[in-house]
Scaffold this active site. Structure first.
Site, short mmCIF file in Angstrom:
data_model
loop_
_atom_site.label_atom_id
_atom_site.label_comp_id
_atom_site.label_asym_id
_atom_site.label_seq_id
_atom_site.Cartn_x
_atom_site.Cartn_y
_atom_site.Cartn_z
N SER A 165 0.79 -1.23 0.00
CA SER A 165 0.00 0.00 0.00
C SER A 165 0.83 1.28 0.00
CB SER A 165 -0.95 0.02 1.20
OG SER A 165 -0.24 0.18 2.41
N LYS A 167 0.70 4.69 6.80
CA LYS A 167 0.16 5.53 5.72
C LYS A 167 0.83 6.90 5.79
CE LYS A 167 -3.01 2.36 4.77
NZ LYS A 167 -2.86 1.47 3.59
#
Length: 244
Positions: A60, A133
């Site tokens: 990701s 993230k």
């Protein structure tokens, strides 16, 4: 008058009664145990308050971080320092972001050893209940997507995102969100393969990450060696973004 060392007596003692024998084996083992325990305690203190290692389990955050990378995270953020737009953060799952994510399969002994070594900081934390993230919006920011050119804007200022995986669009999902106080809006660098704030509106927090859930900011890749390098905040990306 010059003082010279006493000669040993025939029975193996010196004039002060001490023997000339080498330290006993038990004393050596005790010293080794003290050194090992001290090292473990120091490792635990560093991991608990200053720096912790983490393992990257997914794609990701490509190409910034790839699956299998090991990173070090500064636990001085948040706390001593604030979280900023552009920071790569590790945080605890706010609710159901990791639902359905497969976990490593270990027997009871392997899991016990892994838990102990991770607890003292000798093994990196695996995915478990944590995610990594990039922060796009902090409290009060209005984050929108997309403008006519397909870019994200923060507080009305379009941002150029050089950290995106090559070929990855800023977002294929439109959104218009204002970050609540005490929360963050986060997204993966590999936007097409990142379950981030955009896709967790139905989770606790509505897709926003509580600042209290942040473990720290990633600042360096340490393994594998050919990936070794600093993880720097892309300050230029957000320098023109006005205050909310």
């Amino acid at each position: 008058m010059r003082v010279t060392p006493d000669a040993a007596h025939p029975d193996g003692t010196t004039s002060d009664g001490a023997t000339g024998a080498e330290p006993r084996k038990g004393s050596f083992l005790r010293e080794v145990a003290i050194i090992v325990i001290s090292a473990l305690v120091l490792s635990w203190v560093i991991k608990s308050f200053f720096v912790q290692a983490f393992f990257i389990p997914s794609s990701s955050m490509e190409d910034t971080l790839v699956e299998g990378d090991r990173i070090l995270v500064s636990k001085m953020v948040p706390g001593v320092f604030d979280v900023h737009r552009g920071d790569v953060v590790v945080f605890k799952d706010p609710g159901t972001w990791l639902a359905g994510t497969p976990q490593p399969q270990r027997n009871a002994f392997q899991q016990g050893v892994t838990d102990v070594l991770t607890f003292v900081g000798l093994l990196p934390q695996d995915s478990g209940e944590h995610l990594v993230k990039r922060v796009i919006g902090t409290e009060g920011d209005r984050v929108t997507c997309c403008d006519t050119a397909g870019h994200i804007a923060v507080n009305g200022q379009t941002i150029d995102e050089p950290y995106l995986k090559p070929g990855s669009a800023p977002s294929l999902l439109e959104f218009d969100q204002t970050v609540p106080e005490g929360f963050l809006w986060v997204m993966g660098d590999n936007r097409a393969h990142s379950s981030d704030s955009r896709y967790n509106a139905g989770s606790p927090g509505g897709g926003f990450v509580p600042v209290d859930n942040v473990v720290g900011t990633a600042f360096v890749k340490v393994w594998p060696l050919d990936h070794l390098g600093w993880l720097r905040n892309p300050g230029a990306t957000f320098e023109d973004v006005p205050a909310p």
